[in-house]
Design a protein around this motif. Sequence first.
Motif, mmCIF file in Angstrom:
data_model
loop_
_atom_site.group_PDB
_atom_site.id
_atom_site.type_symbol
_atom_site.label_atom_id
_atom_site.label_comp_id
_atom_site.label_asym_id
_atom_site.label_seq_id
_atom_site.Cartn_x
_atom_site.Cartn_y
_atom_site.Cartn_z
ATOM 1 N N SER A 1 6.354 16.618 -29.342
ATOM 2 C CA SER A 1 5.050 16.570 -28.684
ATOM 3 C C SER A 1 5.207 16.440 -27.172
ATOM 4 O O SER A 1 4.277 16.739 -26.425
ATOM 5 N N ASP A 2 6.372 16.011 -26.711
ATOM 6 C CA ASP A 2 6.637 15.865 -25.285
ATOM 7 C C ASP A 2 6.566 17.235 -24.608
ATOM 8 O O ASP A 2 7.227 18.184 -25.033
ATOM 9 N N GLU A 3 5.760 17.342 -23.553
ATOM 10 C CA GLU A 3 5.566 18.624 -22.871
ATOM 11 C C GLU A 3 6.868 19.166 -22.285
ATOM 12 O O GLU A 3 7.154 20.355 -22.395
ATOM 13 N N CYS A 4 7.665 18.304 -21.688
ATOM 14 C CA CYS A 4 8.930 18.723 -21.085
ATOM 15 C C CYS A 4 9.867 19.307 -22.148
ATOM 16 O O CYS A 4 10.406 20.407 -21.984
ATOM 17 N N GLY A 5 10.053 18.595 -23.229
ATOM 18 C CA GLY A 5 10.944 19.066 -24.288
ATOM 19 C C GLY A 5 10.427 20.333 -24.944
ATOM 20 O O GLY A 5 11.194 21.264 -25.232
ATOM 21 N N ALA A 6 9.118 20.398 -25.172
ATOM 22 C CA ALA A 6 8.518 21.578 -25.796
ATOM 23 C C ALA A 6 8.687 22.807 -24.906
ATOM 24 O O ALA A 6 8.987 23.904 -25.387
ATOM 25 N N ARG A 7 8.518 22.626 -23.603
ATOM 26 C CA ARG A 7 8.668 23.742 -22.659
ATOM 27 C C ARG A 7 10.109 24.262 -22.667
ATOM 28 O O ARG A 7 10.347 25.462 -22.689
ATOM 29 N N GLN A 8 11.069 23.339 -22.680
ATOM 30 C CA GLN A 8 12.480 23.761 -22.684
ATOM 31 C C GLN A 8 12.843 24.454 -23.994
ATOM 32 O O GLN A 8 13.573 25.446 -24.010
ATOM 33 N N LEU A 9 12.339 23.927 -25.113
ATOM 34 C CA LEU A 9 12.602 24.570 -26.410
ATOM 35 C C LEU A 9 12.007 25.973 -26.464
ATOM 36 O O LEU A 9 12.623 26.898 -26.989
ATOM 37 N N CYS B 1 14.265 15.226 -19.486
ATOM 38 C CA CYS B 1 12.971 14.903 -20.095
ATOM 39 C C CYS B 1 12.996 13.430 -20.501
ATOM 40 O O CYS B 1 14.061 12.878 -20.785
ATOM 41 N N GLN B 2 11.820 12.825 -20.578
ATOM 42 C CA GLN B 2 11.758 11.440 -21.026
ATOM 43 C C GLN B 2 12.352 11.365 -22.419
ATOM 44 O O GLN B 2 12.424 12.360 -23.130
#
Length: 176
Positions: free
Chosen positions: A102-110, A49-50
Amino acid sequence: SPPGLLLLTSFLLHVKEDRASPTRLVCDNRLIQKYIVEAKDMEKRVGQCQALPALRCPAVLPLVDFTFQQWKSKSNETKRREILCDLALLLGAAAGAQGQVSDECGARQLSQLYQHANAFFLLLQTFSWEAGHWEPSCSPHSMEQTHISSIFLTYRQLVQGKLRFFFYDLAKVSCK
């Protein structure tokens, strides 16, 4: 998520009705290996993720390392309760981090990690060797971390370590 729901459903389908005890789920070593691979994949994906910001409120994570000698000396019920405590802390950390990312990538993984950890948490509550139910009043050894990747590292270590060895111990008893 389907993987978390699949884990819980497959477990519940293989539980004996008279006394909750794991059977084929625990006896098939390939299943825990699948969850280890998934934990590694989640950890790798969150690393891609970024740049994720540090958590404003540190995540309180369980210390999941152990020595094999200490582990062998514990009853299966003690091991189960210890893992439940670790999972409860991990679930709290993942939920708290979700509110800060708020990052979509990080939120999805969490979200995926939370669902997988919660499935294990629910699964381990379905069987017990002692009277009484698990109480969430445990105090595992813990540490505070501000890096989201630490949550994924802790989850992978828990699945690779305590959960894998716990399933192995259960298989020795249940899979004859």
